[in-house]
Each structure stands twice: as C-alpha cells, then as structure tokens.
Scaffold this active site. Structure first.
Site, PDB file in Angstrom:
ATOM      1  N   GLU A 107       0.831  -1.208   0.000  1.00 46.07           N
ATOM      2  CA  GLU A 107       0.000   0.000   0.000  1.00 46.07           C
ATOM      3  C   GLU A 107       0.869   1.264   0.000  1.00 46.07           C
ATOM      4  OE1 GLU A 107      -4.217  -0.641   1.961  1.00 46.07           O
ATOM      5  OE2 GLU A 107      -2.672  -1.386   3.306  1.00 46.07           O
ATOM      6  N   GLU A 127      -4.093  -9.407   3.293  1.00 43.79           N
ATOM      7  CA  GLU A 127      -4.848  -9.104   4.516  1.00 43.79           C
ATOM      8  C   GLU A 127      -6.034 -10.038   4.738  1.00 43.79           C
ATOM      9  OE1 GLU A 127      -2.893  -5.158   3.436  1.00 43.79           O
ATOM     10  OE2 GLU A 127      -3.741  -6.860   2.387  1.00 43.79           O
TER      11      GLU A 127
END
Length: 689
Positions: A107, A127
């Site tokens: 990210e 995730e």
C-alpha cells in the site's frame, strides 16, 4: 534521522532506507521517523526525487499486527497519512522493492508515483488471510494500476504475484538489473521534470455486470468468512465511487473487521503457527541431522503422497513396495498427479520432470541403506509396523531417522521393536499428503532431540505446518475426532437425520459434515477398523453390510448419481435409521441444531482440555493449528480451543454436565482443566479471557 530510518543523498536524489528487522513491519517507531523524513524531503528544494528502500532481506512486509487492538495502531502518523503524504509529493517518489512487498508495504508502494522491483520480488495484499481487507488504499489504488478484475483476484485470494507478472499488469514500472538501489535512483532521476500523475488520479473502469459475476466466482468459497466479501465490495467501490469516498468506505470496513471475532481468530492462527515451531527442549543449539536422501515404505495413496511432498521440497526419495505391480501402480499415480497439476497450470513441464526425477522405486529393503530418513506408510496394524521396523533396524545406516506415519498407534511400542528407539518418532501426514499442510510430529519417550529437530526441518522443507505432540491413541487430531464423532449414531437413532447433522456442521463453517465426509472417505474403512477392534456401529455397519460404502459405490449415507459427488437424500437410509431405532426401543424426537452442537463439538473441546492436562499438546494454540490445517475446522473461528472461549467455557461446562447427568457417558464429564477455567474465568492461553 533514527535507527529505523536513514536518509542518504546521491546528488539530487534522496534515498530513504527503512531498517526495522526482521521484516520491516510498519510499527509506530518506524512510521513516525519516516513521516518526518518525507515531510522534510518534500520541502527541501535541493531534492529532486525520493527513493524509498529497505535494509535487510525484504521490503516492508506489512503492518505490525502485534499493534492491532492497541493504542499504537491508531497513533499518528498512521499508514493512511503516510500514503497521503507520498501521493502528494511534488517530486517523483519511487519504491525500490526487494523480497516481499506485502499488505501495508505494498500500500505504501502504491502511494508512490513509481515502483522498481528486484526480479525475485513478490508483491501482494494478503490481509484477507488475517480476516481483514487492505485498510490504507490498497483496494482503491491497485485497481487503478492493474484493472479491477486483476485487483479483485489478488485481494480476495491474498496470493502474491512475482515481479514479472507485476510489471506485465502495470503494478511495477521497471524490473531492476543487478543493482536495485542504483537502478531505482537512475529511474527516479529519469522522471525528474516529467508531469507526475498520482495513482489516485488514474482512471479505472470495468463492465459492472462482468465484474459482479467475477465477484460471485471469487467469493464462492468464502464459507461464512466476512473478509473476502468485504474486500470484493471495496474493489467494487473503486469503480462506483470517487477516490476519497471509496477510501473512506475501505477504512470503515477495515476498522469493522479488525474489531470482529473472525479477524481476531485468524490473527490468533497467524501467531499460533509461529508458536508451534517453538518446541520445548529444541533450541538453536540442537542441530538437525542432514537429510540428503529419504525412503518411503509403501506406494499407496499415503506413501505416494509423502514421496511427492518430499520431492516437492527438493529431497530425493526411494519408494519401496512389496511387489513390482504395486510399485508400478504407485509410481503411475504420482505421474498422473503431477500431470494434472501441469494441465491446471499450477506446475510447469520442467518442474514436473524435475520432481519425478527425484522419485525412484524399489522392492528391495537394501536400497534404503543410504537413506538419512525413512518414513513407513503401511497398513495401520501394530504387527505389520513392527515387522517393517525390525527390517529397517537391520538395513538402515547408523544415525538414520526412522519415522512411522501411524495415525493412532503407540509410537513407543513401534520404537521398542528396534535397537535404536532414540532414532524413532512419528510423522503423521494427512491425506492427500502432497496437498495437506499439517504434519503431526509424534515425540516418543526416547526420541532424541536432534531427531525431533530433523523432522521439524524436513517439515519446513516440504512446506508443512508441523505440530509436535505426545504419544497417546490418536495423538491430538484423531483423538479429538473420536470425541466429536462419538454421538453421531445416537443422534441419528434418537431423531436426527444425516443431512440435518451435516447442515449444522456446514452452517458452522466446516467444508462438509461428518456423514458426507464418511461417504467421501469410504464407509468400509471405518467398518474394517471397527471389526478389527471388536466394535460396532448400528447404522454404519448396516450400510456396509448392504454394500453402501459411500461415493465409490454410489450409495452410503446419501445417494450419488453417476459421475456426481453431490449427495442426495435417500429414503432407504431414513427407513433404515427408523427401523434400527424401533428395534432398540428408542422413541425418536425432534433434535435441535443446538443439541447437535452440544453433543459433537463440546465433547471435542473437553477432549482437547484433557490433552492439555496430559501434556500431549504443548499449548492450546497447537491444537487449533492441528484442527484448522488437518480437519477443516473453520479458520474464521480460530480452531476449537479459541472458539471455546468465544462460545464461553462456563456455558460449555454447564451443558457437558447436563448431558453427563442425562446419559452418564464419560465423554460428557467435564475435564478438570475445563471446570477450573469456568470457575476462575481463565483462558487456555493463561491470558485474560
């Protein structure tokens, strides 16, 4: 700047190096100096571009999940603030990626204008495997680089991709040559003066109907897990909302998931897997014995699977069978399995040839004389296993590790049939052994520490999750399975149906219920075992006597149409159950889903508590790893012992006592440990419940 963040200059290019061993996780003590460094570099007119690199063996491998649920997780500067700062840089920001860029690490890289990667780098947003979705822009930025469909597959599966695929899909701008740092600096320099287009300003589009069909396909195996569905919705938001609105929705979904039981459960399993590798008495001073060659006795389903698992891990294997016909059949099945992997695209022809080349067959025990590890995978009968180990004792070289793949039998008794019990232990693989991740390593009374260390090292090499357990009938998994299964027949006789019980299990999150699983495995296996032990099962035995062995005969507890594995309710089975109940004088009644849970899962928890009392398992989390990796216990519930605490230990004890009082069955009598935790409000881990 700090011990975690340093800034160096190569003329007008600033290189920010992060160094937070072992995996450069985005802990608060890294985020704060990084934010300060980036702020200064943004405002420094002498800096034309910024490269973000990492020391050690990897780029940022994600958030620091030990901070989840603590004030540090929210302490500013947080990751969204770092991403916003990078994205608003008025000068090129380049991520130099080696090792893995995962989760929050990717990210952060997505917030840079460009990404340069080492050829061996892997990039992903895993995730979902922790019951979460990317919470710092991953679901909103990734689709703008690789397209919505590719982003959906990556995020919902959580599977990383290699540098080449990342470049082809638009995630990586350049693959480095021999020197990542130098190439990243040169790339950054080449972009100075060019118009910068932050990822947030790039467009993303897709056919919504086609996208929604893909969502349905990618989330169909979620089985009650919230994260894959939430992640898919977040990627969809990137198509239907403006950037900031989608970012806000993503963050709200992340916060909701991180506070939920499912993510807590999956994070528990993440740490439990690492804890399982810490074995009492096996510290860094205990060195494993080298295993350059292994032997496997038995070329059936289990032996062949074990040989494949070892070969997949790079270990040459000699597989022994009693006759050439059985050996050829076993080798043929292995070749067919590899060919199937090639046809599915999960294995190249080159890798297939490489792995097959590591497996050779023999019918002569003498060919095992140079093996460093020999694993027995023959019929589950003590006399047969003792005979095999007596032969091994004569041919195996001194110092060779001798392992039994028994699923139930006494490893100490097997070891005693040799003159070298210190070299013997259990290595209980799960079928199919080339696919299933779990390996129960059974420490015998006389097993030497370096023998145990060797089994653990081989497990790692073969890609297995190893849990060390003690000697008892069935060890951890099968002993608890027996407790879970004990009431199955009585529930049927008293009024439940196979499909009702199976539905309670699938609603809970199991991949299939016990009766569908019995049909898949073959009812004749349990029947044969019962007969050998002098035991009976009214319904199961009757079905087998009728030739109903499950899917392989098209009839078991269910009916199966030709070529189908879809179970259909069979009125003949319902009539059989009713007839047997009548013969036994049992008045059948309505049985609730709650009763089924209390009489199947609660005794299993009770057995787990006894296993901990007896020190057969080192810790409750080891039991959770066994059950989630070997028996299909839903990961969103964290394993049986974690789930017991969510369900409430006091409630479980109360209901066990109720059923013990009503039936007098020993399986319902609460274990002392369970009663103690109920009375004190304690937990299996010793941490506050």
């Amino acid at each position: 700047m700090s011990q975690y963040v340093t800034v160096t200059r190569q003329d007008e290019i600033a290189v920010v190096t992060l160094d937070n061993p072992p995996v450069n996780a985005l802990s608060f003590h890294l985020r704060e100096p990084l934010y300060n460094a980036l702020t200064e570099l943004r405002d420094d007119a002498s800096v034309a571009a910024v490269v973000i690199a990492c020391g050690g063996r990897t780029f940022i491998s994600g958030a620091d999940i030990t901070e989840f649920g603590t004030p540090k997780a929210l302490q500013e500067p947080n990751l969204p603030m770092l991403c916003a700062l990078l994205e608003s840089m008025p000068k090129p920001a380049v991520a130099a990626i080696h090792g893995t860029a995962l989760g929050g690490g990717l990210e952060l890289a997505l917030a840079c204008h460009y990404r340069v990667a080492d050829p061996e780098a892997r990039l992903g947003l895993p995730e979902v495997k922790l019951g979460l979705l990317p919470g710092s822009g991953g679901t909103v930025r990734l689709p703008r680089l690789v397209g919505a469909e590719k982003a959906l597959r990556m995020i919902v599966s959580g599977t990383p991709i290699g540098a080449k695929e990342a470049q082809e899909s638009g995630l990586v701008d350049q693959i480095a040559g021999g020197d990542l740092a130098a190439d990243a600096v040169a790339f950054a320099r080449s972009k100075v003066g060019e118009k910068l287009v932050p990822v947030r300003e790039r467009t993303v589009g897709a056919d919504l109907a086609a996208f929604d069909a893909l969502v349905k396909e990618t989330t169909k195996k979620a089985r009650g897990l919230e994260a894959p569905v939430a992640a898919a919705q977040a990627v969809r938001n990137a198509l239907t909302m403006d950037f900031d609105e989608a970012l806000k929705a993503e963050r709200a979904a992340f916060v909701r998931l991180v506070q939920g039981d499912q993510s807590r459960a999956q994070r528990h399993l993440f740490f439990a897997e690492r804890e399982a590798a810490k074995v009492p008495g096996i510290d860094k001073d205990v060195q494993p014995r080298p295993v350059k060659k292994a032997g496997v006795i038995g070329a059936g389903t289990m032996g062949g699977g074990i040989a494949m698992a070892l070969a997949n891990g790079g270990i040459p294997v000699t597989m022994l069978e009693m006759n050439m016909e059985a050996l050829k059949r076993g080798l043929g099945v292995i070749e067919k399995n590899y060919a199937t992997s090639v046809s599915r695209g999960s294995l190249s022809e080159e890798k297939k040839a490489e792995r097959l080349g590591r497996i050779k067959g023999t019918t002569d025990y003498a060919d095992l004389a140079d093996c460093d590890l020999i694993i027995e995978a023959v019929f589950e009968e003590m006399a047969v296993k003792k005979e095999v180990f007596a032969k091994l004792d004569k041919v195996a070289r001194p110092g060779a590790v001798l392992a039994t793949n028994t699923s139930y039998l006494d490893v100490n008794e097997i070891a005693a049939s040799t003159s070298r019990p210190a070299d013997v232990l259990g290595m209980h693989f799960f079928s199919p052994a080339n696919v299933m991740r779990l390996l129960e390593i059974v420490r015998g009374e006389k097993t030497a520490p370096d023998v145990l260390a060797t089994a653990l090292a081989v497990a790692r090499q073969a890609g297995k999750v190893a849990v060390v357990v003690g000697v008892c009938h069935g060890f951890v998994g099968n002993r608890m399975l027996a407790a879970r299964s004990a009431e199955g027949e009585d529930l049927l006789l008293e009024g439940a149906t196979p499909q009702q019980i199976d539905k309670v299990f699938t609603d809970f999150g199991w991949p299939m219920g016990p009766f569908a699983m019995g049909d898949l495995a073959g009812l004749d296996i349990g029947w044969r075992n019962r007969k050998a032990l002098g035991k009976t099962a009214v319904i199961g035995d009757a079905l087998c006597e009728m030739g109903r062995f499950g899917q392989k005969t098209g009839r078991g507890f269910y009916l199966y149409e030709a070529g189908s594995r879809e179970p259909k309710v069979d009125p003949e089975v319902e009539k059989l159950i009713e007839d047997k109940a009548r013969e036994k004088g049992i008045n059948r009644r309505e049985i609730s889903a709650e009763e089924i849970t209390e009489r199947t899962l609660y005794p299993m928890i009770n057995e787990g508590a006894k296993i901990l009392e007896e020190k057969i398992a080192t810790r409750a989390s080891d039991i959770d790893i066994v059950w989630t990796n070997g028996y299909g216990f839903p990961i969103g519930k964290g394993g049986p012992m974690f789930w017991a605490e969510l369900e409430g230990i006091r409630k479980i004890v109360d209901r066990l006592e109720y059923w013990h009082g009503r039936t007098g069955k020993a399986g319902f009598k609460p274990a002392p440990l369970l009663k103690q935790l109920a009375e004190t409000g304690g937990s299996f881990s010793g941490k506050p419940a």
